[in-house]
Design a protein around this motif. Structure first.
Motif, mmCIF file in Angstrom:
data_model
loop_
_atom_site.group_PDB
_atom_site.id
_atom_site.type_symbol
_atom_site.label_atom_id
_atom_site.label_comp_id
_atom_site.label_asym_id
_atom_site.label_seq_id
_atom_site.Cartn_x
_atom_site.Cartn_y
_atom_site.Cartn_z
ATOM 1 N N PRO A 59 -8.231 0.705 -6.130
ATOM 2 C CA PRO A 59 -8.747 0.358 -4.798
ATOM 3 C C PRO A 59 -7.845 0.930 -3.718
ATOM 4 O O PRO A 59 -6.613 0.753 -3.764
ATOM 5 C CB PRO A 59 -8.732 -1.171 -4.797
ATOM 6 N N VAL A 60 -8.436 1.633 -2.758
ATOM 7 C CA VAL A 60 -7.630 2.353 -1.775
ATOM 8 C C VAL A 60 -6.771 1.410 -0.954
ATOM 9 O O VAL A 60 -5.640 1.751 -0.570
ATOM 10 C CB VAL A 60 -8.525 3.224 -0.869
ATOM 11 N N GLN A 61 -7.273 0.192 -0.669
ATOM 12 C CA GLN A 61 -6.464 -0.709 0.136
ATOM 13 C C GLN A 61 -5.235 -1.190 -0.633
ATOM 14 O O GLN A 61 -4.179 -1.444 -0.051
ATOM 15 C CB GLN A 61 -7.280 -1.898 0.651
ATOM 16 N N VAL A 62 -5.337 -1.289 -1.949
ATOM 17 C CA VAL A 62 -4.172 -1.645 -2.757
ATOM 18 C C VAL A 62 -3.146 -0.515 -2.726
ATOM 19 O O VAL A 62 -1.944 -0.742 -2.542
ATOM 20 C CB VAL A 62 -4.594 -1.958 -4.205
ATOM 21 N N LEU A 63 -3.605 0.708 -2.896
ATOM 22 C CA LEU A 63 -2.697 1.855 -2.889
ATOM 23 C C LEU A 63 -1.997 1.986 -1.547
ATOM 24 O O LEU A 63 -0.776 2.210 -1.476
ATOM 25 C CB LEU A 63 -3.495 3.126 -3.211
ATOM 26 N N LEU A 64 -2.748 1.835 -0.463
ATOM 27 C CA LEU A 64 -2.160 1.924 0.879
ATOM 28 C C LEU A 64 -1.142 0.813 1.108
ATOM 29 O O LEU A 64 -0.055 1.047 1.656
ATOM 30 C CB LEU A 64 -3.253 1.850 1.939
ATOM 31 N N ALA A 65 -1.474 -0.402 0.711
ATOM 32 C CA ALA A 65 -0.585 -1.537 0.962
ATOM 33 C C ALA A 65 0.692 -1.456 0.129
ATOM 34 O O ALA A 65 1.775 -1.828 0.599
ATOM 35 C CB ALA A 65 -1.316 -2.848 0.686
ATOM 36 N N VAL A 66 0.599 -0.971 -1.115
ATOM 37 C CA VAL A 66 1.801 -0.787 -1.931
ATOM 38 C C VAL A 66 2.739 0.210 -1.262
ATOM 39 O O VAL A 66 3.950 -0.023 -1.132
ATOM 40 C CB VAL A 66 1.430 -0.328 -3.355
ATOM 41 N N ASN A 87 9.857 9.566 -1.450
ATOM 42 C CA ASN A 87 8.589 9.854 -0.788
ATOM 43 C C ASN A 87 7.777 8.587 -0.519
ATOM 44 O O ASN A 87 8.284 7.476 -0.579
ATOM 45 C CB ASN A 87 7.805 10.907 -1.571
ATOM 46 N N VAL A 88 6.494 8.778 -0.176
ATOM 47 C CA VAL A 88 5.713 7.696 0.410
ATOM 48 C C VAL A 88 5.456 6.544 -0.549
ATOM 49 O O VAL A 88 5.189 5.425 -0.122
ATOM 50 C CB VAL A 88 4.376 8.213 0.976
ATOM 51 N N MET A 89 5.509 6.786 -1.867
ATOM 52 C CA MET A 89 5.272 5.711 -2.828
ATOM 53 C C MET A 89 6.553 5.050 -3.317
ATOM 54 O O MET A 89 6.503 4.111 -4.116
ATOM 55 C CB MET A 89 4.460 6.227 -4.020
ATOM 56 N N ALA A 191 -0.716 -5.336 -11.769
ATOM 57 C CA ALA A 191 -0.217 -3.968 -11.606
ATOM 58 C C ALA A 191 0.710 -3.866 -10.411
ATOM 59 O O ALA A 191 1.757 -3.197 -10.461
ATOM 60 C CB ALA A 191 -1.392 -3.004 -11.458
ATOM 61 N N VAL A 192 0.335 -4.520 -9.314
ATOM 62 C CA VAL A 192 1.177 -4.490 -8.111
ATOM 63 C C VAL A 192 2.514 -5.152 -8.393
ATOM 64 O O VAL A 192 3.580 -4.646 -7.995
ATOM 65 C CB VAL A 192 0.445 -5.176 -6.942
ATOM 66 N N ALA A 193 2.495 -6.275 -9.078
ATOM 67 C CA ALA A 193 3.746 -6.963 -9.408
ATOM 68 C C ALA A 193 4.639 -6.078 -10.274
ATOM 69 O O ALA A 193 5.850 -5.973 -10.051
ATOM 70 C CB ALA A 193 3.437 -8.279 -10.122
ATOM 71 N N ALA A 194 4.049 -5.421 -11.277
ATOM 72 C CA ALA A 194 4.836 -4.557 -12.157
ATOM 73 C C ALA A 194 5.407 -3.368 -11.404
ATOM 74 O O ALA A 194 6.504 -2.886 -11.711
ATOM 75 C CB ALA A 194 3.977 -4.083 -13.324
ATOM 76 N N TYR A 195 4.667 -2.872 -10.403
ATOM 77 C CA TYR A 195 5.110 -1.698 -9.642
ATOM 78 C C TYR A 195 6.464 -1.956 -8.967
ATOM 79 O O TYR A 195 7.262 -1.041 -8.777
ATOM 80 C CB TYR A 195 4.057 -1.343 -8.598
ATOM 81 N N SER A 196 6.719 -3.211 -8.607
ATOM 82 C CA SER A 196 7.954 -3.532 -7.874
ATOM 83 C C SER A 196 9.203 -3.291 -8.697
ATOM 84 O O SER A 196 10.283 -3.092 -8.145
ATOM 85 C CB SER A 196 7.941 -4.989 -7.439
ATOM 86 N N GLN A 197 9.074 -3.349 -10.039
ATOM 87 C CA GLN A 197 10.231 -3.262 -10.934
ATOM 88 C C GLN A 197 11.269 -4.328 -10.600
ATOM 89 O O GLN A 197 12.479 -4.118 -10.719
ATOM 90 C CB GLN A 197 10.864 -1.867 -10.876
ATOM 91 N N GLY A 198 10.775 -5.490 -10.160
ATOM 92 C CA GLY A 198 11.680 -6.588 -9.850
ATOM 93 C C GLY A 198 12.429 -7.066 -11.067
ATOM 94 O O GLY A 198 11.969 -6.923 -12.204
ATOM 95 N N PRO A 199 13.595 -7.664 -10.886
ATOM 96 C CA PRO A 199 14.418 -8.100 -12.015
ATOM 97 C C PRO A 199 13.882 -9.340 -12.708
ATOM 98 O O PRO A 199 14.361 -9.693 -13.783
ATOM 99 C CB PRO A 199 15.779 -8.382 -11.378
#
Length: 934
Positions: A59-66, A87-89, A191-199
């Motif tokens: 979803p584009v809004q998810v990609l933009l918000a991440v 870069n941007v991501m 997926a968004v949570a995993a993207y953070s690579q939080g500890p």
């Protein structure tokens, strides 16, 4: 930390605009109203997000918000952050070869600088300031590159490939979570949570919550490289949170997995200091690394928040502070992912900066940054969590959110001259103070142009067009916006940078471009007293470290003139230089009286700095000298003022100083007048004696040329003619206390004119001549003053509007000839003697037709002979003897610039070259528009 200069990773994205929606205030940025996202032309960043979302079914809004929560959609020209994001991501890539790890000697210096440890163990050094480059969290770029089959370099340097890689990575995380690739944006929470690579799960959930808050609220901004990106608000999106990431599961999740090696006490963060944080865990500092206390109940007020950098991973810092006997600590550590670890209760005293007077009253926050060989920004999550933390601690302790109380470690005073070499340089020149203060909701503002005796808050533009040169990164540093201005010895870009002989004597960099050199940089948000304004108005001088320091500030573009008259300014009380201190200790007798024992007493030794008569510095308040001798705060009776002395704060004894209030930009509307002489000691104009003003002599001038009532200030051009000795003139309202600083300095044998703005109280002004100490005879000066306008509350005129600087006249340009009053006025790009040029200003750079006056920086250059040029209202007669206030005089070969305020007639002004005997050849003429009154 101090020893290893962490220039990398200390700059964030540009400040976003006002916000609406459901984000917490400190996290709000530029949110667009609900509605359709504006169509993006092909090839724009917006278009790349749309294309990648379609390609990878995200979803584009998810990609933009991440991306927004990682980088505010900034590419940072492909350079890494302090923690290896690109870069941007914000994808990560950190190899061992990317690091310049500190040596054992540098680590030792850092530990010694912060605390009391003198010989750290090999085991402690092995875990301090390290980075585990094998951690998968530091290689998301490598994983994304493999997914889209592109080289790593493409994802580092190309925003399109960064976006494609980020989208592919999100899709892979979503599929791994077993959710397929749903079209419902709310189902992408795992997926968004995993993207953070939080500890830990809490950090991952915190990031996901912020992303979905952005989806709901929307966002819109223009990046530093000119890309307009928008995300339409969509509050209908509701995140579907898996049970494993629910608040209950997170609360029971235990210790951060990246901190498993550290001694841990499983407990939540202190109540009241993490109200906006979704991730805050407590890992106790080791024994001997702090002083247990009961601040502020024990009398030691908490007045500072001090930000530093880890020069290693957050996990490394937490582990070090948790090691018994390390001798160093901080209250909080903030990771790049936004995860926060508390290690001390705020009531306790950390071994933080090496300065007891600061540590006893501070809460310390260390932000994650690696010793990368390059890097010039910081992840948005780190800014957001730090801002939330600082806001809460400040609110709980009544700490003002300004740059005299929210400090970098590089703001902390040197404790002694011997302690200069151990002082900290973090967070460094790439930390984005403008963005950080904006997140706190306290971005500085002001009005008008700087006035001598007032204060100015440094606020440089944070744009891609403004990248100061920096060195110290193993050579030249990556070009990047930075939040400081360079300070020079004179009002010229070719003048040397100021220096600090004391730093030079200590073997530290000074008067140069090294990032750790604090001697010649004034940083965003720092406030100083205005010492002078250049004749052309383009440069502002401040009192900085015992001297005048000039920074480029045309039209107030790099500094706000402050209109608040409440702040105290301090200056020497008895006309003699006074010492400056790095600590505010109690008198020796206070130790025994408090039961701490006389052996604990420390002699207060001044720094190798002084404040000379005629200088002034802003104070953040009076305080009582004390020193923490755990577990007791020894409080004396000696009073001090905390001041902004240079790049760092400092202290002065209250007994040594007098306090005054700053001048403020005049209130009311400005009314320009054709320049008129209102005082001249050569012939008695204005009713003053027709004689030089003697040393320490005072003139009282009844004002003429202005209304009898309603005038709040006058603008004068003040000229000192051929003084026999150097000195200063102070101008102030009659009947008021004489300020402790000078209005205009003058040099022996040099005639100089300076524009000054002076408040008006009873219709009279006082002028005092103060030559350098020891000069008594033969030090008289001739003074003249020309009135160019006044400010009034009685109607008429208008407020000042910035409109530059932008060049509006260049006689070498072809169109100038058409505006010449005579056909032979301009020849070969030169204005000839007796010639005139008419300039239409209305319509240029936003100047309206109803503007009453403009401020111009006028430069005459490459003169073939001596001469002068007068700027006057359009259509006015050529005066036989042009008044100094509107004239630029020059000698053969000189280039002279002055700032001139001139009334507009029909939107125009005229430039007239004097037809003097012997004047030949003419000169080139330039004019830059600074602003206007309307």
């Amino acid at each position: 930390m101090a020893g290893a200069l962490a220039l990398a990773g200390l700059v964030g994205g540009a400040v976003a605009e006002a916000a609406t929606g459901t984000l917490p205030p400190v996290l709000r940025a530029a949110h667009a109203p609900s509605g359709r996202v504006p169509a993006a032309p092909p090839g724009t960043l917006q278009d790349e997000f749309t294309a990648a979302a379609a390609e990878f079914h995200v979803p584009v809004q998810v990609l933009l918000a991440v991306s927004y929560q990682e980088t505010l959609w900034e590419s940072h020209q492909g350079e890494p952050s302090a923690t290896g994001n690109y870069n941007v991501m914000g994808l990560t890539s950190v190899a061992a070869t990317d690091l310049a790890p500190p040596t054992a000697a540098q680590k030792t210096a850092d530990l010694v600088a912060a605390g009391d440890l003198t010989v750290p163990s090999a085991a402690l050094l092995s875990r301090f300031e390290t980075v585990d480059t094998s951690a998968p969290a530091l290689h998301t770029l490598d994983a994304a590159a493999a997914l889209i089959q592109q080289p790593d370099a493409a994802l580092r340097g190309d925003p399109r490939q960064s976006i494609r890689g980020g989208a592919a990575l999100l899709a892979s995380y979503q599929q791994a979570a077993g959710g397929g690739l749903p079209t419902d944006p709310g189902r992408w929470y795992p997926a968004v949570a995993a993207y953070s690579q939080g500890p830990d799960p809490a950090a991952e959930a915190q990031f996901a919550d912020r992303v979905y808050a952005t989806v709901a609220a929307g966002a819109s901004r223009t990046t530093d490289d000119g890309q307009a990106v928008a995300l339409a608000a969509d509050p209908s999106v509701k995140p579907r949170i898996p049970a494993a990431l629910s608040r209950a599961a997170v609360a029971a999740g235990g210790v951060s997995r990246s901190l498993a090696a550290a001694p841990v006490r499983s407990a939540p963060c202190e109540a009241g200091v993490a109200t906006g944080l979704g991730s805050c865990s407590f890992v106790a500092a080791g024994a001997g690394n702090a002083a247990p206390a009961n601040r502020p109940g024990d009398g030691a007020a908490i007045r500072y928040l001090v930000l530093g950098g880890t020069t290693g991973s957050a996990a490394s810092a937490v582990s070090t502070y948790a090691t018994p006997g390390a001798g160093v600590s901080a209250h909080f550590v903030v990771a790049a992912t936004g995860a926060v670890t508390q290690q001390l209760r705020t009531r306790d005293v950390a071994e933080l900066t090496g300065n007891d007077s600061v540590d006893a009253h501070a809460v310390g926050v260390q932000t994650e940054s690696y010793p990368l060989r390059s890097g010039s920004w910081i992840d948005e999550q780190e800014y957001a969590s730090t801002a939330l933390l600082v806001r809460d601690v400040a609110a709980a302790n009544g700490i003002p959110l300004d740059r005299d109380h929210v400090l970098g470690q590089d703001d902390v005073p040197y404790p002694t001259a011997d302690g200069m070499t151990a002082a900290h340089a973090a967070p460094g020149p790439y930390w984005d103070w403008s963005h950080f203060l904006d997140l706190l909701g306290v971005a500085p503002d002001g009005n008008g142009l700087p006035v001598v005796g007032g204060t100015v808050t440094v606020a440089p533009r944070y744009t891609a067009a403004d990248k100061p040169v920096l060195t110290g990164c193993g050579g030249a540093c990556t070009g990047h916006p930075a939040d400081f201005v360079y300070l020079r010895t004179a009002a010229s870009s070719s003048a040397p940078l100021i220096g600090d002989p004391s730093l030079a004597a200590a073997g530290l960099p000074t008067s140069g471009t090294d990032g750790s050199d604090t001697s010649d940089k004034a940083v965003y948000g720092q406030t100083f007293v205005v010492a002078a304004v250049s004749a052309d108005g383009a440069w502002t001088a401040i009192w900085f470290g015992g001297r005048k320091a000039w920074f480029y500030n045309p039209g107030g573009v790099n500094g706000y003139a402050n209109g608040d008259p409440s702040q105290d300014l301090v200056s020497p009380k008895n006309g003699t230089a006074i010492p400056v201190y790095g600590r505010a200790f109690p008198e020796p007798g206070a130790y025994a009286a408090a039961g701490a024992g006389s052996a604990a007493a420390q002699q207060l030794v001044p720094l190798p700095y002084t404040i000379e008569p005629g200088q002034a510095y802003p104070s953040s308040g009076e305080l009582t000298g004390d020193r923490y001798v755990g577990p007791k705060d020894v409080i004396g009776t000696t009073q001090y003022y905390a001041i902004r002395y240079n790049h760092r704060i400092a202290y002065v004894a209250a007994a040594d100083v007098q306090t005054t209030k700053p001048a403020v930009p005049p209130s009311g509307a400005f009314v320009p007048v054709a320049a008129q002489r209102i005082m001249d000691t050569a012939d008695g104009t204005g009713g003053v004696p027709a004689a030089p003003v003697p040393a320490d002599g005072r003139l009282v001038l009844p004002l003429s040329g202005v209304p009898a009532t309603g005038v709040t200030a006058v603008v004068l051009d003040l000229t000192v003619s051929s003084p026999a000795a150097s000195g200063a003139v102070t101008v102030y309202p009659d009947g008021r206390k004489r300020p402790g600083l000078a209005t205009v300095d003058y040099t022996a044998g040099v005639t100089a004119s300076t524009p000054v703005t002076v408040p008006v109280v009873d219709g009279r002004l006082d002028f005092v001549n103060a030559p350098v100490p020891g000069i008594a005879d033969g030090a008289g000066i001739e003074l003249r003053a020309d009135l160019t306008g006044y400010f009034t509350m009685s109607g008429g005129g208008g407020p000042f509007h910035t409109a530059g600087p932008v060049q509006v006249l260049d006689t070498t340009a072809a169109p100038v000839a058409a505006s010449a009053a005579r056909s032979d006025s301009v020849r070969g790009g030169r204005l000839l003697p007796g010639g005139s040029v008419t300039l239409l200003v209305a319509g240029r750079n936003g100047v309206p037709r109803n503007a009453t006056a403009v401020i111009l920086n006028v430069t005459a250059a490459d003169a073939a002979s001596y001469g002068s040029v007068t700027v006057r209202p359009y259509g006015s007669a050529v005066a036989a003897v042009p008044p100094a206030a509107s004239t630029v005089s020059f000698a053969e070969g000189q280039a002279i610039a002055r700032q001139i305020t001139v009334p507009l007639v029909d939107g125009r002004v005229q430039f007239h070259s004097a037809d003097r005997v012997g004047a030949v050849g003419g000169f080139t003429l330039f004019a830059d528009l600074v602003g206007y009154y309307a």
